[in-house]
Every structure is written in C-alpha cells, then in structure tokens.
Design an enzyme around this catalytic site. Structure first.
Site, PDB file in Angstrom:
ATOM      1  CG  ASP A  47      27.215  35.940  14.372  1.00  0.00           C
ATOM      2  OD1 ASP A  47      27.576  35.858  15.468  1.00  0.00           O
ATOM      3  OD2 ASP A  47      27.188  35.685  13.328  1.00  0.00           O
TER       4      ASP A  47
ATOM      5  CB  CYS B  30     -15.349  39.831  14.440  1.00  0.00           C
ATOM      6  SG  CYS B  30     -16.447  39.348  14.355  1.00  0.00           S
TER       7      CYS B  30
END
Length: 501
Positions: A445, A34
C-alpha cells in the site's frame, strides 16, 4: 482466560472494565453472574466461579445481575482474532445464523456435523449453539423491552423466540423478573424509553459499549472519507449508512463518544435487530482489545510514538463482506474520489431503492445476485479491472470464493488470489477490512510505504514485511496506525471536506 482463576479474580477485585466480555463472574451464594467491572463489593474467592460466556453461566443456573447487565458488555475479542472453527462459529452465531438456519445450518457453513460442533463449543465456551443463541435472544429482548414501546408479542417475535411462552420463560430465567416488570423498572429509572419512541415506528436507539481507549476519529474518519453517496453519508455528527438484512432493509446512524457509540437503527423488520447490531459492531470493530494491541505495538520504538499519540485505533470494517470486496476492486490504482464515483454508479444502476425521511440515503448496496447480471458494457472501467470485477462477482455468486462472517481467512485469501487481477494488496485489504483478520498486512500500500518512510521504518515492501513480524498478531492495527500518520482525509473526524459532510 476464564481458566486462569487468579488473573480473573484480580480483575474482579479491581473492577477492571478492560476485562468485560472476556469472562463472566458467577457468585455461588447469590446465584448471580456479573461482568468483571460490576460495582458491587467483590465476593469472596471461595464463592466465585468463572465462565467464558453468559450462556455458560445461564446453563449452570445463574441469572444476570440487574446492576451491571453482564449480557450487555462488549463481546469477547477472542472470537474476532481466532480463525479456527470455534471463532468462526461464534461470529456466525452473533450474526443470527442459528435463529435463521438452525444448528444444522450453522454446522453446514463450517463444514462440520451438528454433533461435532456441539462438542467443540461445549469444550471451548461452556455452551452449545442453541444455548449461545438463546443468550443472545435474551439480550435482544431486554434491549427491546427497555428501549421501545413494542408490545411483548412483537418483542418476542423480533428477538427470535418461537413462542410467547418461550420468551417469558427465558426472560424470567435470565433476568429473574417478568418482561412487564422489566419494562416498568426501565421506565421508573428514566424516561429514555418514551423519548426514543419519538423516532418513529421501526426504530430503536441504543448504546454500543466499547473497550477504552477508543480512538474513534480514525475509524469514523476513514468511513466518512470513503462514503459512497446514496449508500452512506455524514449528517449531524453521525455516520449513516443503509443495510441489507435477512428480512428487509435498514438504516444505521452511528455517533461516536469516548466510551460508547450511540446507534439509531431504522428497520423494515425487527427480526433483523440482532443481526443489525452485530454488523454495526463489526463495522466499527467495537469488540477489539486495545490494551493487547498497544502492548505489542509499543515494543517497536519506531512505531511507539504514533501508537501513543492515538491509542485504541479500530479497523474500519464493513457490514457486508462481499460489498467490501467489490469496493476494494473498484479502488484498485485510483484515488478515493474516483473509487467513490465508480461505486456510486454501480449503486445507482443495480442497488435497491430505499426511503430515508431523516436524511439523504437512497439505495442499498446491490447483492451479489444482482451484480451477477451486470452488463459488462455498462461498466465504465478499464478492461482489466472490468474482468477482475466480473470474475469476483461470479466467484462470490457461485460460492467459489466465500467471504462470510464464518469463512476461513487463509482459504479466502488463497481463493481470492486465484482470480485474475487480484494480487496481495487486494487480498490483504479484503482480509483486513472485510474479514477482520487482525494480522492482515497490505505491505505494498502506497500510504503505508509513505508513513513507514516518515517514521524511519523500511519502505521496501519485502523489508517492511520482515520488520512487521514483531507486530504480529496485530499487523492490521499497525496498518491503521500507519495510515493515521498521513495528512489525509481518512484521518479527519468530523470531516473537513464539504463533499463528504
């Protein structure tokens, strides 16, 4: 993580969905495996074993739970943050490399022998390349069985099985039922399968699971703002784009929700389904681990407020690393609008035409091989950027620079920086958005510097890089959070610009 029994068992006892995909829970008394969040009553600790992958649990003789569908959980974030050979191998397997090229082809991409690779994967993830690919084929088959009206023979072929017998045997072993019974069960639960058939042949609709929190506005807003007409669009609340795949072309339509993404795929060839799903997940960074990112970034008091404002940011990535690299070069020192214009011209001149009855997409982004034949005089670019683009395309075409799913991130950076016109900003953006390096950081940037200044962080690239050491290994996510601090179209979802929407 699967080796830490106490931590894993605590997650199982609390049905903690944050750990879905990190490990598999196998129950000795039932023979079932599971996901950690399975809603059934937690088994006794003495009856539990933990495995790193579904393939490892299958190899040990366990079958998938019919209630929680552990093979449909988000992928382990570990494979996206590791730059070693095992992480690279897992990304290539997810992209369908074993099905297309075999174990020898996978090993060749990584520079290892098949035997060395088998041994490494066995130690790290509990299964070899064939077992991992088999588990992936089983998951693809289940999706097709439950969500389409394809014949079982077509399902087997599309999922990558070599024969109907292999397909039947695998489904029985993994799901403890026959393919026909699996389809009947899905039909009895709901009418989803028949409804989906209305989308037409070659189409499949599915939910892409995601770990929460999921701040989808950031990633979808960025993709929408940078969308290139003809190749990408926003329509009816979905981001849509064309795909160039190993056996044909396709179109993906992606609609976000707080805990999943609805994905509608239109494919020329269903053999590309597994690859298309993997690339859509990669595009939206759906296998990320937001809790780990949040925990690290909120330790910085200057950064903590914007992380708390929109936790669970994802990196806007790509379905094609070479395409992303070309687009980053075209965006050097120009606005997003100008970059879209340059890319649109390239798309119309060299892209392959595609039919889109449901929208306005017209072309697939050109391959490196097509771009290698570009006439330089046809590029309406400054001379320096034209030389950079041609050098990049040539290096990608001849293999001097490798940017595929299984590439070495540091080597890719080094090779990119040897090309004329490619500096740290270009290399870091490609590493962040193209390669998926979680620790890339384009400190030069302009948007990052503006956001840093507003937050009281250093805005000098060198000082900001030094400060960013405390954000490691999640500096790519810090970058995304910094971008969200700006008043810019990349943060708007749904888009407010009519040009985009």
């Amino acid at each position: 993580m699967h080796d830490d029994f106490d931590r894993c068992y605590r997650a199982v006892k609390s049905s903690d969905a944050r750990f879905d995909g990190w490990f598999i829970t196998a129950v000795l008394t039932t023979g079932i495996y599971c996901r950690p969040s399975c809603p059934v009553r937690p088994p006794l600790a003495r009856n539990v074993r933990f495995y790193p992958t579904a393939a490892a649990a299958q190899r040990a003789g366990f079958r998938a739970c019919k209630r929680c569908h552990p093979d449909a959980a988000p992928g382990s974030p570990e494979w996206n943050i590791r730059g070693d050979v095992v992480g690279r191998a897992m990304r290539l397997i997810a992209d369908g490399t074993v099905d297309r090229e075999g174990v020898a082809g996978l090993a060749g991409h990584l520079g290892y022998s098949a035997r060395q690779l088998q041994r490494l994967l066995q130690v790290e993830v509990g299964a070899g390349p064939l077992a991992l690919a088999r588990a992936q084929r089983a998951q693809t088959a289940r999706v097709l069985i439950e969500t389409t009206d394809l014949s079982m023979a077509d399902v087997a072929f599309a999922a990558g099985f070599a024969s109907i017998r292999q397909f039947n045997d695998t489904v029985r072993a993994v799901c403890a039922t026959t393919p026909t019974a699996l389809r009947h069960q899905a039909t009895a639960r709901s009418k989803v399968r028949r409804d989906r058939g209305a989308h037409g042949p070659g189409t499949v609709s599915l939910r892409l699971p995601v770990r929460t929190p999921f701040a989808f506005e950031g990633v979808f807003g960025h993709l929408a703002a940078c969308a290139v007409p003809g190749c990408e669009e926003v329509r009816d609340g979905a981001y849509r784009r064309t795909l160039r795949l190993p056996h044909g072309n396709g179109i993906a339509s992606l609609s976000p929700a707080p805990d999943h993404v609805r994905c509608l795929l239109m494919l020329d060839d269903f053999r590309d389904l597994t690859t298309a799903i993997a690339r859509c997940r990669r595009l939206l960074d759906l296998d990320a681990d937001p809790e780990a990112v949040i925990e690290t970034l909120t330790d910085d008091p200057e950064l903590a407020p914007i992380v708390a404002k929109a936790p669970g940011q994802r990196i806007p990535r790509t379905v094609d690393e070479a395409e992303l690299a070309v687009r980053v070069v075209l965006s050097q020192q120009v606005s997003i609008k100008a970059a879209r214009t340059h890319t649109h011209r390239l798309l119309l001149a060299h892209g392959e035409q595609i039919s889109d009855a449901a929208g306005g997409l017209t072309h697939v982004f050109p391959s490196v091989e097509r771009l290698a034949d570009i006439d330089p005089d046809q590029l309406a670019l400054p001379r320096a950027r034209r030389q950079t683009l041609l050098a990049l395309v040539a290096a990608l075409a001849d293999g001097t620079v490798g940017l595929g799913a299984g590439c070495d991130w540091e080597r890719a950076r080094h090779d990119l920086l040897t090309l004329p016109g490619i500096g740290p900003w270009t290399a870091e953006v490609i590493a962040m958005r193209g390669l998926g390096d979680p620790d890339a950081f384009p400190a030069t940037d302009l948007g990052i510097q503006v956001a840093a200044r507003r937050l009281g962080l250093p805005d000098n690239p060198r000082a900001l890089t030094e400060h960013s050491a405390r954000w490691r290994p999640w500096r790519s996510y810090a970058t995304q959070h910094l971008w969200t601090a700006l008043d810019h179209a990349v943060n708007d979802w749904p888009p407010t610009s009519k040009e985009i929407a």
